[in-house]
Design a protein around this motif. Structure first.
Motif, PDB file in Angstrom:
ATOM      1  N   ALA A 157      57.579  23.961  14.690  1.00 55.47           N
ATOM      2  CA  ALA A 157      56.546  24.994  14.556  1.00 55.47           C
ATOM      3  C   ALA A 157      55.959  25.364  15.917  1.00 55.47           C
ATOM      4  O   ALA A 157      55.724  26.548  16.197  1.00 55.47           O
ATOM      5  N   LEU A 158      55.727  24.383  16.766  1.00 57.80           N
ATOM      6  CA  LEU A 158      55.194  24.653  18.104  1.00 57.80           C
ATOM      7  C   LEU A 158      56.165  25.508  18.911  1.00 57.80           C
ATOM      8  O   LEU A 158      55.761  26.475  19.565  1.00 57.80           O
ATOM      9  N   LEU A 217      57.033  14.457  10.082  1.00 54.64           N
ATOM     10  CA  LEU A 217      55.917  15.354  10.409  1.00 54.64           C
ATOM     11  C   LEU A 217      55.932  15.728  11.889  1.00 54.64           C
ATOM     12  O   LEU A 217      55.685  16.882  12.248  1.00 54.64           O
ATOM     13  N   ALA A 218      56.232  14.773  12.747  1.00 55.88           N
ATOM     14  CA  ALA A 218      56.309  15.059  14.184  1.00 55.88           C
ATOM     15  C   ALA A 218      57.431  16.055  14.471  1.00 55.88           C
ATOM     16  O   ALA A 218      57.261  16.983  15.273  1.00 55.88           O
ATOM     17  N   HIS A 255      56.306  19.485  13.350  1.00 53.13           N
ATOM     18  CA  HIS A 255      55.329  19.996  14.315  1.00 53.13           C
ATOM     19  C   HIS A 255      56.039  20.587  15.529  1.00 53.13           C
ATOM     20  O   HIS A 255      55.696  21.678  15.997  1.00 53.13           O
ATOM     21  N   ASN A 256      57.023  19.880  16.044  1.00 57.75           N
ATOM     22  CA  ASN A 256      57.734  20.354  17.230  1.00 57.75           C
ATOM     23  C   ASN A 256      58.465  21.664  16.965  1.00 57.75           C
ATOM     24  O   ASN A 256      58.486  22.554  17.820  1.00 57.75           O
TER      25      ASN A 256
END
Length: 144
Positions: free
Chosen positions: A28-29, A21-22, A25-26
């Motif tokens: 997508a960011l 998940l992390a 997230h990275n």
């Protein structure tokens, strides 16, 4: 993450789902910031790859004789249960004699030595560590 895994009866290894998940997230960011960079002319940003930085603990372990598998302070085989000082539910804890030999102080915090090394990589690092600008370039300290 080790603390959660151990409390659930696991082995103390990092939780794969949370790690994935992390990473998502990275990604997508990074994509969102790239789109924003097009909309907001002159926007500059820097994203550091923390997973990559943490993966360097193996290198630090071998090159600098640092312990990267267990923390300096805590309880369990990895000292991954956050119990330093005995003020939490778990009163038992072990404390290392030389924190500078460890990558992690406890299950949630890197040591000052590890943080210094990560900061230096974020300041001058290349694309595998930080990008599209490292912090030195972002703040203009590498210009004559």
């Amino acid at each position: 993450m080790k603390e959660i895994k151990l409390q659930q009866g696991g082995t103390g290894e990092c939780m794969e789902e949370a790690t994935e998940l992390a990473k998502l997230h990275n990604i997508a960011l990074s994509k969102a910031l790239q789109k924003l960079e097009i909309k907001l002319k002159g926007l500059k940003f820097s994203i550091s790859n923390f997973q990559f930085l943490l993966s360097l603990r193996k290198e630090w372990t071998s090159l600098q004789n640092m312990e990267g598998k267990k923390a300096c302070c805590g309880w369990d085989p990895y000292r991954g249960l956050l119990s330093c000082g005995g003020k939490r539910t778990i009163k038992e804890y072990e404390l290392c004699s030389n924190v500078s030999k460890y990558v992690f102080f406890d299950s949630a915090h890197s040591t000052d030595k590890a943080n210094q090394q990560m900061a230096e990589l974020m300041w001058k690092g290349t694309g595998n560590v930080t990008g599209p600008y490292n912090l030195e370039a972002l703040f203009g300290h590498n210009q004559e």
